[in-house]
Structure formats: C-alpha cells, structure tokens
Design a protein around this motif. Structure first.
Motif, mmCIF file in Angstrom:
data_model
loop_
_atom_site.group_PDB
_atom_site.id
_atom_site.type_symbol
_atom_site.label_atom_id
_atom_site.label_comp_id
_atom_site.label_asym_id
_atom_site.label_seq_id
_atom_site.Cartn_x
_atom_site.Cartn_y
_atom_site.Cartn_z
ATOM 1 N N MET A 155 0.853 -1.180 0.000
ATOM 2 C CA MET A 155 0.000 0.000 0.000
ATOM 3 C C MET A 155 0.897 1.240 0.000
ATOM 4 S SD MET A 155 -2.669 1.281 2.907
ATOM 5 C CE MET A 155 -3.460 -0.296 2.963
ATOM 6 N N ALA A 156 0.610 2.141 -0.875
ATOM 7 C CA ALA A 156 1.411 3.370 -0.946
ATOM 8 C C ALA A 156 1.013 4.293 0.194
ATOM 9 C CB ALA A 156 1.200 4.056 -2.289
ATOM 10 N N ILE A 157 1.959 4.658 0.975
ATOM 11 C CA ILE A 157 1.704 5.519 2.118
ATOM 12 C C ILE A 157 2.731 6.652 2.117
ATOM 13 C CG2 ILE A 157 3.167 4.145 3.661
ATOM 14 C CD1 ILE A 157 1.106 4.736 5.868
ATOM 15 N N ALA A 158 2.237 7.790 2.445
ATOM 16 C CA ALA A 158 3.102 8.974 2.477
ATOM 17 C C ALA A 158 3.419 9.314 3.925
ATOM 18 C CB ALA A 158 2.429 10.159 1.786
ATOM 19 N N ILE A 159 4.679 9.466 4.208
ATOM 20 C CA ILE A 159 5.122 9.833 5.557
ATOM 21 C C ILE A 159 5.988 11.086 5.409
ATOM 22 C CG2 ILE A 159 6.183 9.012 7.683
ATOM 23 C CD1 ILE A 159 5.879 6.176 6.680
ATOM 24 N N VAL B 20 -0.332 11.859 -6.173
ATOM 25 C CA VAL B 20 0.860 10.997 -6.118
ATOM 26 C C VAL B 20 0.482 9.568 -5.776
ATOM 27 C CG1 VAL B 20 2.371 12.911 -5.516
ATOM 28 C CG2 VAL B 20 1.264 11.614 -3.698
ATOM 29 N N ASN B 21 -0.824 9.260 -5.863
ATOM 30 C CA ASN B 21 -1.299 7.894 -5.661
ATOM 31 C C ASN B 21 -1.052 7.380 -4.239
ATOM 32 O OD1 ASN B 21 -2.225 7.595 -8.321
ATOM 33 N ND2 ASN B 21 -0.169 7.044 -9.014
ATOM 34 N N PHE C 38 -4.431 9.492 7.895
ATOM 35 C CA PHE C 38 -5.479 9.930 6.984
ATOM 36 C C PHE C 38 -5.663 8.904 5.867
ATOM 37 C CE2 PHE C 38 -5.943 14.129 8.729
ATOM 38 C CZ PHE C 38 -4.700 14.426 9.266
ATOM 39 N N ASP C 39 -6.911 8.708 5.517
ATOM 40 C CA ASP C 39 -7.241 7.863 4.368
ATOM 41 C C ASP C 39 -7.359 8.778 3.161
ATOM 42 O OD1 ASP C 39 -8.151 6.087 2.498
ATOM 43 O OD2 ASP C 39 -9.786 5.304 3.722
ATOM 44 N N VAL C 40 -6.340 8.770 2.333
ATOM 45 C CA VAL C 40 -6.315 9.696 1.209
ATOM 46 C C VAL C 40 -7.378 9.333 0.185
ATOM 47 C CG1 VAL C 40 -4.853 10.539 -0.661
ATOM 48 C CG2 VAL C 40 -3.876 10.150 1.605
ATOM 49 N N VAL C 41 -7.659 8.092 0.048
ATOM 50 C CA VAL C 41 -8.594 7.654 -0.999
ATOM 51 C C VAL C 41 -9.987 8.191 -0.723
ATOM 52 C CG1 VAL C 41 -9.632 5.657 -2.103
ATOM 53 C CG2 VAL C 41 -7.228 5.600 -1.462
ATOM 54 N N SER C 42 -10.377 8.058 0.510
ATOM 55 C CA SER C 42 -11.714 8.540 0.848
ATOM 56 C C SER C 42 -11.698 9.981 1.301
ATOM 57 C CB SER C 42 -12.330 7.663 1.939
ATOM 58 O OG SER C 42 -11.509 7.680 3.087
ATOM 59 N N GLU D 288 3.951 6.750 -13.769
ATOM 60 C CA GLU D 288 2.908 7.548 -13.141
ATOM 61 C C GLU D 288 2.402 8.613 -14.095
ATOM 62 O OE1 GLU D 288 4.691 7.155 -8.582
ATOM 63 O OE2 GLU D 288 4.562 9.080 -9.591
ATOM 64 N N GLU D 289 3.398 9.244 -14.778
ATOM 65 C CA GLU D 289 2.963 10.261 -15.724
ATOM 66 C C GLU D 289 2.123 9.644 -16.838
ATOM 67 O OE1 GLU D 289 6.543 12.023 -17.089
ATOM 68 O OE2 GLU D 289 6.950 13.120 -15.238
#
Lengths: 461, 666
Positions: free
Chosen positions: A64-68, A122-123, A146-150, B375-376
């Motif tokens: 799962m893509a996660i941003a930190i 940035v997905n 945070f749930d970015v998708v929702s 991605e692009e």
C-alpha cells in the motif's frame, strides 16, 4: 377455372429430416413472446428493481502506498522517529513509502488541513502526519493517520509520551497503530527478541544470550561466554528468560530476570539433564525436556516452588514442548512413531494426538499467539523448511526452504515468524530471518553477527 | 458367336432328350436285369418236437424230458408231393426203424477207457536259477493229485444210438422219449484215498525238511566260502607284511649304504675344503696384495674422483644457486605480477563495484524515472481517458443536438407540408366554390339567355300562336339544367363543376378554379411516392433529458440488460484496485459485500458505500475487509466507470461481493 395470384405459403425446404412439422411449435412460443412483449410497456420508463451484483474473487497484491512526510517538531528526534516508523511499516512488506521528493504537498504544521487532492495525485492511499516535541528528558509524540482515498481521517489521533531515550519505542508505537488500523492485524513492532549469539569456529562455538528490539536495535547481553547456552524463551510478560545452560557440565535450565540480568538455576538434578524450556501463558509453569537413564520425557515444573511432575512417560524421546495460548495443551516433538513428529496433549493428561503426517521429520513446534496455527521445522531429505499448519494438522504449508532453517518463533500478532537459517559450508553461519505467514517478505534481520535460537517476546506495554 | 453357342446348346439338348426318349422306349430291353443262376435247394428232413427233446436230453445226459417241456410247435405233417412240387426238393423223412437197425452197433466190449498211456511223465530237470529248483520240481510232481479212475460212461468213439421211434399207444399215457445215452444211474464219485491228507502232510514235511537242509547246506557253504575268503585275505595280508618287511630291510640296507656313502663323501668334502681353504688362503693373500695395490690405485682414483665430484658438486651448487636465484627472481616476479594482478583485480573489482553501484544508482534512477514515467503515463492515460470520455460526451451531445436539429427540421418540414396541404385544400375548395359560382353564373346566364330566347320564341310563337312548352324539341328530357361536358383536355367554361374540381385536384397546383380547369399536371407528389420514406427513428432521450428527468424525479433509463462485457468491465475495473495483500489474515477468509451507488457519470458516491453483508468472520474483520474494498472502489472509480448511460437504471446501485479465493492465507 384457374386462380391466379393465389400462392400457397410454403416453408423453406429443409435438408435431412423434414422437421417442418415442428416449425409451428417453434414459432408459436416465439409469437407468444412477441405478443407479450408487445404488451409490455415500451421505453425506459421503469425504476431499477434490484442492484447490479458482481463478484470479485481476485485482486492484486502490492504494498500500500503511504506517504510519511517529515514529522514536525524537534527536527533531530522527529527525523529519527519518522525513519523508524517508515522502516517498521516498509519492513512488513505491506507498505511502500512514497519518496519525499515526490510529494506535492508540504504541510507546514501538524494542524494544517490536508490537501487530499495533492496526495491523491501521487497515488498515496495513506498519509501519516506527526509531531515530536521535546521537553527536557521527555518527548511527546502525536500523530494522525489519513485515508487519502476517501479523503478523511482514519481513526483518531494519538499521543505517546516517553523518555528521550525511549524514542524508538515511541516510534514503534506509532507504527503499531498505523499498522493495526490499515491492516486490521494486531501490532508487533514494540517487542523484543531474545537470541543466542554465536562466535568462534564451529568446533569451539562461543555462545551468549542477548535481547534486542525486534528490529535489531538496543542489544543487551544477558550472559557471558563462559558457558554454553541454548534456546532462550521469554516469559509471557517479557521480564524473564528461561534457557538451557551447560555451566554445570550438563544441560540444566536457568531462569534470568531481564531487568536485573540475574539468573538462578531451575533444575539441579544431578542424574538428569534438562533442556528446551517453555513458559506457560500465565507464567506459572515451565514445561521442559528431562533426560534420565537414556529416556527423555516432557516434564512440568512450577516456576515458583520448583515442584515438578512428568507429563509423558514413554520410552521414546519427547522434547521441544510449547504451550497453547489458553494454557490447556502443549505441543511437542516425539519419535514414538519411529520418526520425529508433532503431538498435542492436554495438560490434564491423556494420550497425545499426532498432528503431523507428511513426509519428513518434524520438530521444534511453536504455537501461534493467536492459537490458530503451529509453526515447525521440517526436514525432507537434506532440505529444511519452516512451515505452519493448523492445530489439527491440516493446512500444512511451507514458508521457507534452505540448507538449514530451524527454530521458528512467532511475533506477538501471529502474523510473522522469525527463525534461524544456517548457510552451508565450512564458513556457514546462523542468521536470523523473518517471514510473513503468507510466505512473502522473507528478509534477514539487521544484525552484523551470527545469531540463532530466537524467542520473540510479547508486545511491550 | 452367341448364335453358334445357342445352336450348339440346342443340338446337345436335342440329343440328350432324344436319348432319354429312346431309352425309355427301348431301354427296358437293354437294361432288363439278367436272370440270375437258379436257386439250388437241399433236401432237409424235419423232426418232431418230441424227437428234438429226446436228442437234447440225450446230449445233456439227463432223463427223459416231459412232454410239457417241449416248446416247439408241432410241425405239420409233410404233404404229399404234387406236380407243383416237382421242382422242389423232397423233404427228408426220418429213417425207418429197420434202417436204424442196419446201423452199426456200438462197441460195448470196452467197459472203461484205456488210460494206460495216461501215466504222468517224469519231471524233466529244467535249468533255472532258483535254488533247489530240482527238488521243487520233484516235489511238484509228487504234489500232483492222483488222477481218479475214469468213470464208467459212454464209450469214446461209440456211435450214439439212433433214436428209436416210440410205439404209439393211444390208450396209454404218453411217455417221454428216453435217450439211449441217458444214464439209468449216475456213476458214484470216486472215494478219496484215505491217506490222502497224511500223504500230503508227509510230503509237505519232507519238503520242508529238505528245504531246511538245503538252506543249512547253503549257509554252511557260505560260511565256508567266507572262511576261505578270510583265509585268503589273511594270507594276502601276511604276504604283504612279509613283503613290507622285506622292503623295509631293503630300505634299511640302502639307508645304511647311503650313510656310509655320505660319510665318505663328507670326509672327502672336508678334505676338499681343507685343500680349498689352503688354496684360498694362498689366493687370499695374493688377492690382498693385489687388493692393496688396487686400493692404492682406487684411492688415487677416488681422490681424483672426489676432486672431480667436488668440482662437480661445486658446479652443481653454483648451478642450484643460480637456479634458486632464478626461481626466486621468477617467484618474486610472479609475486609482483600476482600482486599487480591482485591490485588490478582489486581495482577492477572496485571499479566493478563502483560501476555496479553506479549501475544500481542508474537503475534506481531509471526505476524512479520509469516509475515517474509510469505515473505520468498513467496520469496521461487517465487524462486521455477523461478527454476521450469528454470528447465522446461532446460527440454524443453534438449528435444529440444534430438529431434534435434534424428532428426540428423534420417537424418544420412536416408543418410546412401540412400548411401546404391545407393551403392546397383551401385553394381547391376556393376553386371549387369559384367554379360552382361560375357554373352557377353561367347556368343563370344560360338560363337567362334561354329564357330570353324562349321569351323571344314565345313572343315569336305567340305571335304565331299560343302553345305549351315543348321540351321534347329541345331534347331536355330531364327538364333540368344540362351542361355540356366535353371530355379530354382543354375543358371550357361549360365544363361540369365536378369535373372541373377533379381537374383542379388532378392538376395538383391547389390554385384557383381556372388553373384547376386548365392545368393537369398529374397527381400530387405525395401520391406518386411508391417507396416508404426514410424518416429518421425517434431520437433517444439524451443525457440532458436523463438529468432533467432525474432532477424532476422521473424514471431511470433501463434499456437492455447489461451485457457480459459491460459487467466484466466493471468487475475488472474494481478488481485492479483491490489490494488483497492489505487484508488481514481474518479478512482474507471472509466474504464481504459492499454496496454503493454510482452517478450517471459512473463515479461512485462515497457516502453510499456501506457493508451490505459479510460471512466467515467477525465484524472487525469485515470492517477491515470493507476498508480495503472501499479503497479499491474509490480509487478505480475516481474518473468514473465506463458504463452505458442508456442503461443507467440497471447499474446505478451496485453490490460487489469481495471473496478473496485463492489467497494464500486461506
């Protein structure tokens, strides 16, 4: 008189059997349906009666893509805490950290509103925001997920206060929360592992027991190298270690207090050897293997009083006992059937039940903290495996295979297994590895020395 | 060829048939069986049954047989020979009594047979290997039972008496015939000799005694033979012993001789040794002298050789030193080369590592670049997809606008056509009315003219005389108005109003009556159309209408049921975002149904996402599975799922069953 203009209607000629007689039968329902359809209301003037239902049985398997983004507050500690959190999450194989240089949004403060569109661009599927503040020798770490998708927060924010020296534990706690919320599994990062360090040549090994964080940090040595030590096992509260020691010349069991690093002997039978200890879930009992007169059986000792009794009494070799999470049964290894196999037996007595029936030899069983599976070492030919099976012996699955894999131990959440892998050859050394129960994400522990006999302790409070 | 064969067949058939016919006529004579040889007969005589019984009894030696024993039917008496029987042989008649008496009488002088030559023969000594065979044979002869004396009986060779015909005595009871051979009294069997048993016992005893004696004799003979054999063996042993002794003596003598010879030889050898030793000593002394000389020579030689060896050794040492130096130098050179090689390898390895690191860095950069590019690309694809959808929407809107415009044009044209038709109808009506009015005017004018003429005529006639109206002369039988109708084109003013109207209608101009009268251009255009028009189909409800309908609470467009491709498209779209790797162990064993609604653009309504059901786990596990499913639906539905708008009613509400089959955790 010849009638003109009147032509009989004929069906088109058929080949083979003339089934013209059946045509009216075929046409009749068609005409009936057409007639009924003609009376149906035409046109899209009708509401949806039932929802569209589809079934999905397959998907993708990817982290799962996660941003930190960088944590706010004390830059030094915040950076270290952020790194530990990121390492914990990515180390599970279930998460993939989005590189900082790919971030579009740069939140300036912990309380700044989240721009979900930037993170969606940035997905990112999850976003961790945290702040570390330091006051003297204490730190305070708070975070939000945070749930970015929702486009909404996932759960409530939390705050952990700790000493500055325990900043790693705070980081592990944050990672635990994130992990638990996103995966639904219980956490395991804030835990420790006991192990045996091995040095020296193979014919003159020097071993000592150490305790470290699950990720290899904060190593504390429990014993010196004066005597041979084996198979440490954590107590359920993580405060004690039971292990096998050869300081008397024969294997005997000793119990060590982890905080004070002091130990005492548990078994002192001169004519018997004791080894392979295991704590019961309530910490009151210790099951171990006792050898006397050439026969090895499972014995049970009360840790406080030292009273002991035999659980098995067979001419075969019984060893490697392990308690079930409810403390009512034990699993152990026995060769009563001719080859080493796994057996389960109730502590109130009764005949052991064999649960391993595959090809090969089974040994070193470990009951999952969730109580649903048993990990074991299996030897088939000249190959070793770490495997898991259900407690009734079904669903056997091999997680690893190599020259020598042995001694599995479970993470506190029952999702990850740690074991020893020995490389072949004269210079082969044991190393600690971990693997997910799905068989994925097998990776070595971050240690720069040879280690074996891991014992995963409980989740620290 | 066929004719010839047919003729041949006819000939053959004719010949065969002719032959059969001839044979039938004449063949009887040819194939009549020849008479065989006459049958020869033999005269035989018959006897009565009583006579036969008598003969049988006589042959058996039994008494007379009762008459009732006769089973033979009395034969009829032979009949007198007649002429018919001339050829037949005469039956034999029993001989007369006198003939019987003429037979030779039996010889009764011998009362008993002569068995003098019947004495048992003396046993013959037959060669046999059985022991005591001769005695057995004698014994067997003695054991033979004595032949009993022959019984008195009919004499052998005597002729049997002829049967005597019994005298017939009708008054007396019939007496069975009795054979001459019949015995009045049977002979009494010969009595057994009184000493038969004793004799037999005696003979058996004697035989046993003889047998015993014989066996004893045999045993004695065997013993004697054994003794003789033993004696012979003993003699042989003695002889052998004697011979052995003799041989021993000989050997001893020989050994003694050999010892003496050996002693002599030894003495001789000793003497020879002594002599040899003396000679050897002398020779040794001489040899010592020579050896000394030789040693001196050898010493000198050795000194010379030693010197040479030393020189050689020195040379070899020098050579070895040189060799060692060369080897050392070579080894040093090799070591230098090896060191340089190692350094080179190290440098090379370092360079490789550096290159590898650089390559890894480049690869990492490339991967990152690829990831960014990916991605692009994905973003571009999504943008392109969105643009495509927008373009499609625009195109659809344009099509709908065009369709609406076309519809409006068609409606306008239809209205124009209706107006034209109405105008034409009005014009036609007006023309008709005008024509009627004109016709009426003309009729009035004509009537006026006619009346004027009539009045003038009446006036003229009145002047000539008074009379009634004679319509017959005018030819007006009807008495009404009469208009002259002229067919063909170019109708004049006197044309019938109806015809004028018809002409005007046929002209199709819709103009006034004049034009209708004079213009005949054919039927209206619409009547000339034989093919159906290609009017466009009704335009489907556009999205705008859908949106308006929805806004006003109208019904949803259902359309046809969703095709498999449409359903699968939605399924794949969500599946590609469903990350089963993020499921917990418990959630991976559960089935969770997620319900949600979609906008007309295919975008899921986030607030409509809900758990429609679950099984196989706890609520916590279902919640975690729902979170993963929700992310999948929202991520892949962000740009809207590609679903047909015309079937919006069928896909507005969706329920997805997430069933992670095949996940390794199960």
């Amino acid at each position: 008189m010849k009638i003109r203009g009147l032509r009989a209607f004929r069906f088109p000629p058929t080949r083979g059997n003339d089934n013209a007689m059946f045509r009216p039968l075929i046409l009749a329902p068609a005409l009936l349906l057409a007639a009924s359809a003609a009376f149906l209301p035409a046109g899209p003037v009708q509401a949806q009666e039932a929802p569209l239902r589809i079934e999905i049985t397959d998907g993708v398997i990817e982290p799962m893509a996660i941003a930190i983004p960088p944590f706010h507050g004390d830059a030094e500690i915040a950076a270290r805490v952020r790194q530990v959190v990121a390492d914990d999450l990515t180390g599970t194989g279930l998460f993939r950290e989005i590189p900082a240089e790919a971030h579009l949004a740069r939140p300036a403060s912990f309380t700044e509103a989240v721009s979900y569109e930037d993170w969606q661009a940035v997905n990112a599927q999850g976003l961790v925001s945290a702040e570390v503040t330091r006051s003297g020798e204490n730190i305070s770490v708070r975070f939000r997920l945070f749930d970015v998708v929702s486009g909404q927060p996932q759960g409530d924010g939390m705050q952990f206060d700790a000493r500055a020296g325990d900043w790693r534990r705070a980081a592990h706690k944050i990672a635990d929360q994130i992990y638990a919320r996103l995966t639904g599994e219980k956490p395991y990062f804030d835990s420790r592992v006991a192990f045996v360090q091995e040095t020296g040549p193979k014919n003159a090994r020097i071993k000592r027991i150490g305790v470290m964080d699950y990720d290899g940090a904060n190593i504390l040595w429990m014993t010196d190298s004066s005597s041979l030590v084996l198979a440490p096992k954590f107590s359920p509260d993580g405060r004690r270690l039971a292990y096998t020691s050869y300081d008397s010349g024969f294997p005997q069991i000793r119990v060590m207090d982890v905080s004070s690093v002091t130990s005492r002997p548990l078994t002192q039978d001169a004519g018997a050897m004791a080894f392979s200890p295991a704590f019961s879930p309530d910490g009151r009992w210790i099951a171990y293997s006792r050898e006397q007169g050439g026969n090895t059986d499972i014995w049970l000792m009360e840790a406080g009083t030292g009273a002991q009794r035999a659980l098995t009494n067979a001419p075969s070799i019984e060893t490697s006992p392990g308690f079930s999470p409810d403390g009512r049964r034990i699993v152990f290894e026995s060769d009563r059937s001719g080859t080493p196999q796994l057996y389960i037996m109730g502590l109130d007595g009764g005949e052991p039940t064999r649960i391993s029936f595959g090809d090969g030899r089974y040994g070193a069983p470990a009951w999952s903290p969730k109580g649903d599976m048993i990990a074991f070492t299996k030897q088939i030919g000249d190959r070793f495996h770490i495997g898991i099976m259900r407690t009734d012996g079904s669903g056997e699955k091999m997680l690893t295979e190599s020259f020598l894999d042995e001694g599995p131990t479970w993470a506190p959440n029952g999702r990850v297994v740690m074991f020893t892998r020995v490389t072949p050859g004269g210079t082969g050394q044991p190393r600690l590895h971990s693997v997910d129960v799905t068989g994925r994400n097998m990776r070595p522990m971050n240690l720069d020395f040879a280690a074996s006999d891991p014992s995963w302790g409980p989740l620290m409070p | 060829m066929d004719d010839r064969e047919g003729r041949i067949g006819y000939w053959i058939s004719g010949i065969a048939h002719g032959s059969l016919i001839l044979w039938a006529i004449l063949g009887g004579a040819l194939f009549r069986p020849q008479p065989g040889p006459p049958v020869r007969t033999t005269q035989v005589s018959t006897i009565s049954g009583a006579e036969f019984e008598a003969l049988a009894a006589a042959s058996r030696g039994a008494g007379p047989v009762g008459a009732e024993a006769t089973a033979v039917a009395s034969l009829p008496e032979p009949t007198t020979a007649t002429d018919e029987d001339a050829g037949r042989p005469a039956d034999a008649a029993p001989p007369a009594t006198e003939d019987v008496a003429a037979l030779s009488q039996p010889d009764v002088t011998d009362a008993s047979p002569d068995l003098s030559d019947f004495a048992p023969a003396a046993p013959v000594d037959v060669a046999t290997d059985l022991p005591g065979a001769a005695s057995n044979q004698n014994q067997a002869a003695e054991d033979a039972p004595a032949v009993p004396a022959p019984a008195e009986g009919p004499v052998a060779g005597a002729q049997p008496p002829q049967p005597v015909a019994p005298s017939t005595d009708l008054a007396a009871a019939p007496v069975a015939p009795r054979s001459v051979l019949a015995l009045d009294r049977s002979a009494r069997p010969q009595d057994r000799p009184a000493d038969l048993v004793e004799n037999r016992s005696r003979r058996l005893a004697e035989a046993a005694a003889a047998e015993a004696a014989r066996q004893a004799a045999a045993q004695e003979a065997a013993l004697q033979a054994q003794a003789a054999e033993a004696a012979r063996a003993e003699a042989a042993r003695a002889e052998a012993a004697r011979q052995a002794a003799v041989a021993e003596q000989q050997r001893a003598a020989e050994a003694e001789a050999e010892r003496r010879a050996a002693d002599a030889a030894e003495r001789a050898a000793a003497e020879q040794r002594a002599a040899a030793e003396a000679r050897a000593a002398e020779e040794q002394a001489a040899a010592e002298r020579q050896a000394a000389e030789a040693a001196e020579r050898a010493a000198s030689e050795e000194r010379r050789a030693a010197a040479a060896r030393e020189a050689e050794a020195q040379r070899q040492a020098e050579a070895r030193d040189a060799e060692e130096r060369r080897q050392a130098e070579a080894q040093a050179e090799e070591e230098r080369r090896a060191a340089s090689a190692r350094e080179a390898e190290a440098r090379e390895a370092e360079a490789r590592q550096t290159a590898a690191r650089e390559a890894e860095a480049r690869e990492a950069e490339a991967r990152e670049a690829a990831a960014r590019a990916e991605e692009e690309r994905l973003a571009a694809e999504r943008a392109a997809e969105e643009e495509r959808r927008a373009a499609e929407a625009r195109q659809a809107a344009a099509r709908e606008a065009e369709e609406r415009a076309a519809e409006e044009r068609r409606q306008a044209e239809a209205r124009e056509a209706e107006a034209r038709e109405a105008e034409e109808r009005r014009a036609a009506e007006a023309a008709r009315e005008e024509a009627e009015r004109e016709a009426a005017r003309r009729a009035e004018a004509e009537a006026a003219d006619r009346r004027a003429l009539e009045e003038a005529l009446r006036e003229a006639q009145g002047q000539a005389g008074a009379g009634g109206t004679d319509t017959a002369s005018t030819g007006d039988a009807l008495g009404g108005e009469r208009q002259m109708i002229e067919g063909g084109s170019g109708a004049s003013a006197g044309l019938d109003p109806l015809a004028a109207a018809l002409a005007g209608a046929m002209a199709g101009t819709g103009a006034g009556a004049g034009e209708a009268e004079n213009n005949f251009s054919g039927p209206p255009a619409d009547m000339m159309r034989l093919t159906p028009g290609t009017d466009p189909l009704p335009v489907p409800v556009p999205n705008d209408a859908l949106t308006d309908a929805l806004a006003q609470g109208g019904a949803l467009p259902m359309g046809e049921p969703l095709s498999l491709a449409e359903r699968e498209g939605l399924r794949f779209a969500i599946q590609n975002c469903w990350n089963i790797g993020a499921l917990s162990v418990e959630a991976s064993r559960m089935v969770v149904s997620v319900g949600f609604s979609l906008s007309p653009d295919g975008v899921p309504d986030q607030n409509s996402l809900r758990i429609a059901g679950y099984r196989g786990g706890t609520e916590a596990g279902a919640q975690q599975a729902f979170e993963v499913a929700r992310r999948a639906i929202l991520m892949c539905g962000r740009a809207g799922f590609d679903m047909p708008a015309s079937k919006y009613g069928r896909w507005r509400d969706v329920v997805v069953d997430f069933r992670p089959d095949g996940v390794e955790l199960q």
